[in-house]
Write a protein that holds these residues in place. Structure first.
Motif, PDB file in Angstrom:
ATOM      1  N   HIS A 134       1.008  -3.887  -4.438  1.00 61.81           N
ATOM      2  CA  HIS A 134       1.748  -3.121  -3.430  1.00 61.81           C
ATOM      3  C   HIS A 134       1.838  -1.637  -3.794  1.00 61.81           C
ATOM      4  CE1 HIS A 134       3.216  -6.952  -1.703  1.00 61.81           C
ATOM      5  NE2 HIS A 134       3.249  -7.333  -2.958  1.00 61.81           N
ATOM      6  N   ILE A 135       1.037  -1.175  -4.731  1.00 60.28           N
ATOM      7  CA  ILE A 135       1.154   0.210  -5.167  1.00 60.28           C
ATOM      8  C   ILE A 135       0.058   1.077  -4.555  1.00 60.28           C
ATOM      9  CG2 ILE A 135       2.233  -0.403  -7.359  1.00 60.28           C
ATOM     10  CD1 ILE A 135      -0.496   0.011  -8.690  1.00 60.28           C
ATOM     11  N   GLU A 136       0.291   2.352  -4.546  1.00 63.49           N
ATOM     12  CA  GLU A 136      -0.706   3.324  -4.138  1.00 63.49           C
ATOM     13  C   GLU A 136      -0.559   4.539  -5.037  1.00 63.49           C
ATOM     14  OE1 GLU A 136       1.848   5.415  -0.541  1.00 63.49           O
ATOM     15  OE2 GLU A 136       0.370   3.857  -0.066  1.00 63.49           O
ATOM     16  N   GLU A 137      -1.600   5.335  -5.108  1.00 60.78           N
ATOM     17  CA  GLU A 137      -1.544   6.522  -5.958  1.00 60.78           C
ATOM     18  C   GLU A 137      -0.466   7.468  -5.458  1.00 60.78           C
ATOM     19  OE1 GLU A 137      -5.326   8.349  -6.406  1.00 60.78           O
ATOM     20  OE2 GLU A 137      -6.300   6.525  -7.147  1.00 60.78           O
ATOM     21  N   THR A 138       0.365   7.944  -6.381  1.00 63.52           N
ATOM     22  CA  THR A 138       1.464   8.833  -6.038  1.00 63.52           C
ATOM     23  C   THR A 138       1.341  10.121  -6.836  1.00 63.52           C
ATOM     24  OG1 THR A 138       2.860   6.883  -5.703  1.00 63.52           O
ATOM     25  CG2 THR A 138       3.975   9.011  -5.845  1.00 63.52           C
ATOM     26  N   PHE A 139       1.524  11.269  -6.184  1.00 64.43           N
ATOM     27  CA  PHE A 139       1.485  12.580  -6.836  1.00 64.43           C
ATOM     28  C   PHE A 139       0.136  12.838  -7.514  1.00 64.43           C
ATOM     29  CE2 PHE A 139       6.138  11.405  -7.450  1.00 64.43           C
ATOM     30  CZ  PHE A 139       6.500  11.942  -6.230  1.00 64.43           C
ATOM     31  N   GLY A 140      -0.931  12.227  -6.993  1.00 63.11           N
ATOM     32  CA  GLY A 140      -2.240  12.465  -7.570  1.00 63.11           C
ATOM     33  C   GLY A 140      -2.499  11.729  -8.867  1.00 63.11           C
ATOM     34  N   THR A 192      -3.774   8.702 -10.885  1.00 67.18           N
ATOM     35  CA  THR A 192      -4.705   7.594 -10.657  1.00 67.18           C
ATOM     36  C   THR A 192      -4.482   6.437 -11.628  1.00 67.18           C
ATOM     37  OG1 THR A 192      -6.360   8.620 -12.123  1.00 67.18           O
ATOM     38  CG2 THR A 192      -6.480   9.136  -9.756  1.00 67.18           C
ATOM     39  N   ASN A 193      -3.506   6.560 -12.526  1.00 65.93           N
ATOM     40  CA  ASN A 193      -3.254   5.496 -13.501  1.00 65.93           C
ATOM     41  C   ASN A 193      -2.490   4.357 -12.848  1.00 65.93           C
ATOM     42  OD1 ASN A 193      -1.211   4.299 -15.711  1.00 65.93           O
ATOM     43  ND2 ASN A 193      -3.129   4.874 -16.689  1.00 65.93           N
ATOM     44  N   LYS A 194      -3.063   3.151 -12.884  1.00 65.01           N
ATOM     45  CA  LYS A 194      -2.462   1.996 -12.199  1.00 65.01           C
ATOM     46  C   LYS A 194      -1.085   1.656 -12.761  1.00 65.01           C
ATOM     47  CE  LYS A 194      -3.361  -2.845 -11.013  1.00 65.01           C
ATOM     48  NZ  LYS A 194      -4.317  -3.972 -11.116  1.00 65.01           N
ATOM     49  N   ASN A 195      -0.951   1.609 -14.086  1.00 63.23           N
ATOM     50  CA  ASN A 195       0.335   1.256 -14.684  1.00 63.23           C
ATOM     51  C   ASN A 195       1.396   2.304 -14.395  1.00 63.23           C
ATOM     52  OD1 ASN A 195      -0.496  -1.187 -15.775  1.00 63.23           O
ATOM     53  ND2 ASN A 195      -1.156  -0.271 -17.705  1.00 63.23           N
ATOM     54  N   GLY A 196       0.977   3.576 -14.392  1.00 61.94           N
ATOM     55  CA  GLY A 196       1.933   4.631 -14.091  1.00 61.94           C
ATOM     56  C   GLY A 196       2.467   4.521 -12.678  1.00 61.94           C
ATOM     57  N   ASN A 197       1.593   4.248 -11.724  1.00 64.25           N
ATOM     58  CA  ASN A 197       2.028   4.081 -10.336  1.00 64.25           C
ATOM     59  C   ASN A 197       2.874   2.825 -10.169  1.00 64.25           C
ATOM     60  OD1 ASN A 197       0.853   6.335  -8.763  1.00 64.25           O
ATOM     61  ND2 ASN A 197      -1.073   5.547  -9.548  1.00 64.25           N
ATOM     62  N   ALA A 198       2.533   1.761 -10.908  1.00 67.82           N
ATOM     63  CA  ALA A 198       3.326   0.534 -10.834  1.00 67.82           C
ATOM     64  C   ALA A 198       4.731   0.767 -11.382  1.00 67.82           C
ATOM     65  CB  ALA A 198       2.633  -0.586 -11.608  1.00 67.82           C
ATOM     66  N   LEU A 199       4.828   1.480 -12.508  1.00 72.66           N
ATOM     67  CA  LEU A 199       6.145   1.777 -13.080  1.00 72.66           C
ATOM     68  C   LEU A 199       6.962   2.630 -12.116  1.00 72.66           C
ATOM     69  CD1 LEU A 199       8.127   1.684 -15.434  1.00 72.66           C
ATOM     70  CD2 LEU A 199       6.965   3.680 -16.403  1.00 72.66           C
ATOM     71  N   TYR A 200       6.315   3.603 -11.497  1.00 75.40           N
ATOM     72  CA  TYR A 200       7.007   4.436 -10.517  1.00 75.40           C
ATOM     73  C   TYR A 200       7.543   3.583  -9.371  1.00 75.40           C
ATOM     74  CZ  TYR A 200       7.850   8.026  -7.008  1.00 75.40           C
ATOM     75  OH  TYR A 200       8.431   8.826  -6.053  1.00 75.40           O
ATOM     76  N   GLU A 201       6.746   2.614  -8.896  1.00 74.93           N
ATOM     77  CA  GLU A 201       7.167   1.771  -7.784  1.00 74.93           C
ATOM     78  C   GLU A 201       8.355   0.904  -8.175  1.00 74.93           C
ATOM     79  OE1 GLU A 201       7.384  -0.035  -4.052  1.00 74.93           O
ATOM     80  OE2 GLU A 201       6.492   1.836  -4.741  1.00 74.93           O
ATOM     81  N   VAL A 202       8.345   0.375  -9.405  1.00 75.46           N
ATOM     82  CA  VAL A 202       9.475  -0.429  -9.885  1.00 75.46           C
ATOM     83  C   VAL A 202      10.746   0.410  -9.904  1.00 75.46           C
ATOM     84  CG1 VAL A 202      10.435  -1.614 -11.891  1.00 75.46           C
ATOM     85  CG2 VAL A 202       8.067  -2.026 -11.222  1.00 75.46           C
TER      86      VAL A 202
END
Length: 212
Positions: A185-191, A193-203
């Motif tokens: 359910h994640i998408e790239e945020t603020f440019g 491209t790191n999957k784990n970083g975007n996942a942590l942001y979503e959590v």
């Protein structure tokens, strides 16, 4: 398909009849996850069966029964399956037993799952835990624990940075579980491209929404 449990009795898939009806609603995605689990771990638990008038009614294991039927339709050969026979006087008694098999007398939380799992590597992709998508209700955390100036970024960041944490195994297991839950359910945020970083942001974003 591998059978990884053993009982005194077995039955072919064609001899088993579902008994639950529409008691539980399952999607094709649910069945796909069950099939994935069976392929990876084998058929690990027997069916509970009530025999009545020559019919073998499955009281427990309807999800696996439906998954195996789909595997058969796809051309896979299914061996005879381990069963345990359950005594019931009639259909009403059998329904009573089925409801008791499916009753929940306790509740799992993210914290209790992390404590139980410990350092074991668990694949959560094919599990549907009862606590929901991400439910922090079971955690002892207050917004005050994170200070009064906690804010989420509200614009583009010019730099990509890294943060290193020192974690207990239980904390690590819980965070990895949460990241896995939002993976689809994640998408790239603020440019970024790191999957784990975007996942942590979503959590964290979901946590912040719940705290509003």
């Amino acid at each position: 398909m591998e059978i990884t449990c053993k009982t005194n009795d077995t039955l072919p898939l064609s001899a088993l009849t579902e008994f639950q009806g529409g008691l539980k609603k399952r999607t094709e995605d649910d069945y796909s996850k069950i099939i994935k689990s069976i392929n990876k771990y084998g058929f690990a638990f027997p069916f509970f069966v009530w025999q009545h008038d020559g019919v073998n009614h499955v009281l427990d294991g309807h999800g696996r029964l439906g998954a195996l039927q789909r595997m058969t339709a796809a051309g896979e050969s299914i061996p005879d399956l381990p069963v345990v026979y359950v005594n019931a006087k009639d259909a009403a008694d059998a329904k009573n037993l089925l409801l008791r098999l499916n009753s929940t007398y306790g509740q799992m939380t993210e914290e209790s799952v992390a404590d139980f799992v410990g350092q074991i590597d668990i694949d959560f992709d094919d599990l549907q835990l009862p606590s929901g998508f991400i439910d922090f209700a079971g955690l002892e955390a207050n917004v005050e624990d994170f200070g009064t100036d906690f804010q989420l970024a509200d614009g583009d960041k010019s730099e990509i940075c890294q943060i290193t944490f020192t974690l207990h195994e239980r904390q690590k297991a819980l965070i990895e579980y949460a990241l896995d839950q939002v993976a689809d359910h994640i998408e790239e945020t603020f440019g970024n491209t790191n999957k784990n970083g975007n996942a942590l942001y979503e959590v964290v974003r979901q946590w912040a929404e719940q705290k509003r």
